[in-house]
Design a protein around this motif. Structure first.
Motif, mmCIF file in Angstrom:
data_model
loop_
_atom_site.group_PDB
_atom_site.id
_atom_site.type_symbol
_atom_site.label_atom_id
_atom_site.label_comp_id
_atom_site.label_asym_id
_atom_site.label_seq_id
_atom_site.Cartn_x
_atom_site.Cartn_y
_atom_site.Cartn_z
ATOM 1 N N ASP A 41 0.854 -1.189 0.000
ATOM 2 C CA ASP A 41 0.000 0.000 0.000
ATOM 3 C C ASP A 41 0.888 1.237 0.000
ATOM 4 N N LEU A 42 0.399 2.295 -0.601
ATOM 5 C CA LEU A 42 1.190 3.525 -0.742
ATOM 6 C C LEU A 42 0.530 4.657 0.038
ATOM 7 N N LEU A 43 1.260 5.201 1.007
ATOM 8 C CA LEU A 43 0.821 6.404 1.712
ATOM 9 C C LEU A 43 1.385 7.618 0.984
ATOM 10 N N VAL A 44 0.515 8.527 0.572
ATOM 11 C CA VAL A 44 0.959 9.754 -0.092
ATOM 12 C C VAL A 44 0.728 10.914 0.869
ATOM 13 N N VAL A 54 4.738 -1.015 3.939
ATOM 14 C CA VAL A 54 3.969 0.109 3.394
ATOM 15 C C VAL A 54 4.945 1.090 2.769
ATOM 16 N N ARG A 55 4.591 1.604 1.607
ATOM 17 C CA ARG A 55 5.452 2.532 0.869
ATOM 18 C C ARG A 55 5.034 3.972 1.151
ATOM 19 N N VAL A 70 2.825 5.536 -7.440
ATOM 20 C CA VAL A 70 1.393 5.262 -7.638
ATOM 21 C C VAL A 70 1.205 4.172 -8.687
ATOM 22 N N GLN A 71 1.941 4.276 -9.771
ATOM 23 C CA GLN A 71 1.853 3.248 -10.815
ATOM 24 C C GLN A 71 2.195 1.872 -10.264
ATOM 25 N N ALA A 72 3.226 1.809 -9.446
ATOM 26 C CA ALA A 72 3.651 0.522 -8.885
ATOM 27 C C ALA A 72 2.589 -0.045 -7.952
ATOM 28 N N ALA A 73 2.004 0.802 -7.113
ATOM 29 C CA ALA A 73 0.972 0.335 -6.188
ATOM 30 C C ALA A 73 -0.253 -0.159 -6.941
ATOM 31 N N ARG A 74 -0.669 0.571 -7.943
ATOM 32 C CA ARG A 74 -1.864 0.181 -8.691
ATOM 33 C C ARG A 74 -1.620 -1.091 -9.490
ATOM 34 N N SER A 75 -0.426 -1.204 -10.052
ATOM 35 C CA SER A 75 -0.102 -2.419 -10.817
ATOM 36 C C SER A 75 -0.122 -3.657 -9.927
ATOM 37 N N ALA A 76 0.216 -3.465 -8.655
ATOM 38 C CA ALA A 76 0.221 -4.576 -7.707
ATOM 39 C C ALA A 76 -1.135 -4.783 -7.045
ATOM 40 N N GLY A 77 -2.123 -3.966 -7.412
ATOM 41 C CA GLY A 77 -3.450 -4.092 -6.831
ATOM 42 C C GLY A 77 -3.543 -3.572 -5.414
ATOM 43 N N ARG A 78 -2.657 -2.625 -5.061
ATOM 44 C CA ARG A 78 -2.627 -2.094 -3.705
ATOM 45 C C ARG A 78 -3.330 -0.739 -3.626
ATOM 46 N N HIS A 79 -3.595 -0.314 -2.419
ATOM 47 C CA HIS A 79 -4.287 0.957 -2.206
ATOM 48 C C HIS A 79 -3.333 2.139 -2.363
ATOM 49 N N VAL A 80 -3.858 3.214 -2.941
ATOM 50 C CA VAL A 80 -3.211 4.521 -2.901
ATOM 51 C C VAL A 80 -3.949 5.315 -1.826
ATOM 52 N N VAL A 81 -3.256 5.567 -0.710
ATOM 53 C CA VAL A 81 -3.872 6.142 0.486
ATOM 54 C C VAL A 81 -3.400 7.585 0.632
ATOM 55 N N ALA A 82 -4.299 8.529 0.453
ATOM 56 C CA ALA A 82 -3.960 9.934 0.656
ATOM 57 C C ALA A 82 -4.000 10.251 2.141
ATOM 58 N N VAL A 83 -2.928 10.831 2.647
ATOM 59 C CA VAL A 83 -2.907 11.308 4.027
ATOM 60 C C VAL A 83 -3.397 12.750 3.993
ATOM 61 N N GLY A 84 -4.699 12.894 4.190
ATOM 62 C CA GLY A 84 -5.307 14.214 4.223
ATOM 63 C C GLY A 84 -5.938 14.627 2.904
ATOM 64 N N THR A 85 -6.887 15.529 3.025
ATOM 65 C CA THR A 85 -7.587 16.036 1.841
ATOM 66 C C THR A 85 -6.666 16.845 0.939
ATOM 67 N N THR A 86 -5.597 17.421 1.497
ATOM 68 C CA THR A 86 -4.685 18.192 0.643
ATOM 69 C C THR A 86 -3.905 17.270 -0.282
ATOM 70 N N SER A 87 -3.445 16.133 0.245
ATOM 71 C CA SER A 87 -2.768 15.161 -0.618
ATOM 72 C C SER A 87 -3.730 14.647 -1.687
ATOM 73 N N LEU A 88 -4.968 14.376 -1.265
ATOM 74 C CA LEU A 88 -5.965 13.906 -2.224
ATOM 75 C C LEU A 88 -6.207 14.939 -3.319
ATOM 76 N N ARG A 89 -6.357 16.215 -2.944
ATOM 77 C CA ARG A 89 -6.629 17.250 -3.955
ATOM 78 C C ARG A 89 -5.462 17.383 -4.928
ATOM 79 N N ALA A 90 -4.239 17.253 -4.427
ATOM 80 C CA ALA A 90 -3.085 17.318 -5.322
ATOM 81 C C ALA A 90 -3.110 16.159 -6.314
#
Length: 345
Positions: free
Chosen positions: A53-56, A193-194, A235-255
């Motif tokens: 899983d990827l924490l952004v 976790v990445r 993000v590409q690596a996490a999605r290719s592996a079927g893992r979650h892209v986890v935004a830490v906060g709405t600001t990371s999500l908006r970016a």
């Protein structure tokens, strides 16, 4: 079709956290899993994420952006830096009995002078006499949110920053990140976790409620963000592996979502005025760690779009009944999106 009144709720004043907990990761975590509402501790996030899983995270750093000063006429002023334009120039809110005019000078913090330039909407352009970042750090005050009723002290100066902050430019903290300490990050890394980073300089507009009943008439504040190529690849690596892209906060999500509007996540920097309301289909982010948000706020609309309007209403009612702590220094939520586009990162 939702309207402003759909995002109002009554919050007892005592539920607004006025100070941070002694330990960052000691906060509570409300886990919203579909319709299930589960009370947890924030440290449980280690068990709720899987290897790969990827924490952004948003690595912005909060400026000491508030100043008190005087105009040349002797009148009192309060200045809140909204955005640094270059090493000598900022956009700022200026509160005074009379608005300053271009060419006027003001003395801030009884330490240095600034010159007023052209007005830009609700903001003024101010020119500093030396390096902006040095003067702000040396003489400014940390701008705590308007619902916190004490003046920032040395503890706030440490705790109203994430442990991974490095890019100065925000006037408000990306508060979901405040729950992470070095020990918790080390536990997550040991599990596999990445981590990846974006920068979004949070503006004071994040605290402004929407004031029009028809959401389509709301003019969203803009914020500057950058998404590095390394984050796109993570993000590409996490999605290719079927893992979650986890935004830490709405600001990371908006970016991330702002950089995904073409369907694929792309690296780069830009201003964003992305206004996410129910009906939005998310391109990149699949899970979100976030705090509780203000009534009638764009961020409450965002999380309702992400996890479902009815589900968020139920979760907030549960949080109030079970005495969760709200807003910047409050507790957190873990959400999974119910609205996602099939897109290629």
């Amino acid at each position: 079709m939702y309207s402003l009144s759909d995002f109002d709720f009554d919050l007892p004043p005592e539920r607004i956290a006025q100070t941070p907990l002694a330990r960052r990761s000691a906060s509570r975590l409300l886990h919203l899993d579909g319709d299930a509402i589960i009370d947890r501790q924030f440290g449980d996030i280690v068990d709720l994420l899987d290897a790969g899983d990827l924490l952004v995270m948003n690595d912005t750093r909060v400026l000491k952006a508030r100043f008190f000063g005087v105009k040349a006429s002797g009148g009192q002023v309060e200045v809140l830096v909204e955005r640094v334009l270059d090493n000598r120039t900022v956009l700022a809110q200026v509160r005074a009995s009379k608005s300053p005019k271009p060419g006027n000078r003001m003395r801030l913090a009884d330490a240095f002078d600034v010159t007023v330039g052209e007005r830009a909407g609700e903001f003024f352009t101010l020119t500093f006499e030396a390096d902006v970042f040095e003067l702000i750090e040396a003489h400014g005050r940390l701008p705590l949110p308007p619902y916190i009723d004490h003046t920032a002290d040395a503890f706030d100066e440490q705790r109203y920053q994430t442990v991974y902050s490095k890019a100065p430019g925000a006037v408000a903290a990306p508060t979901a990140g405040l729950h992470f300490d070095d020990a918790l990050l080390a536990q997550l890394a040991a599990k596999g976790v990445r981590f990846a980073y974006v920068t979004l300089h949070v503006g004071a507009g994040t605290f402004q409620p929407v004031r029009v009943e028809a959401l389509a008439e709301h003019h969203m504040h803009t914020e500057w963000y950058t998404v590095p190529q390394a984050t796109v690849e993570a993000v590409q690596a996490a999605r290719s592996a079927g893992r979650h892209v986890v935004a830490v906060g709405t600001t990371s999500l908006r970016a991330l979502e702002s950089a995904s509007q073409g369907g694929a996540l792309v690296a780069g920097s830009a201003d964003t005025a992305l206004f996410i309301t129910p009906g939005y289909a998310f391109h990149t982010v699949t899970r979100l760690i976030t705090n509780f948000h203000l009534p009638k706020s764009t961020l409450l609309m965002l999380v309702s779009a992400f996890a479902g309007y009815a589900q968020i209403r139920a979760a907030y009612a549960h949080a109030i009944a079970h005495e969760y702590r709200f807003f910047s220094y409050g507790d957190a939520m873990l959400l999974t999106t119910t609205s996602r586009k099939v897109a290629h990162a």
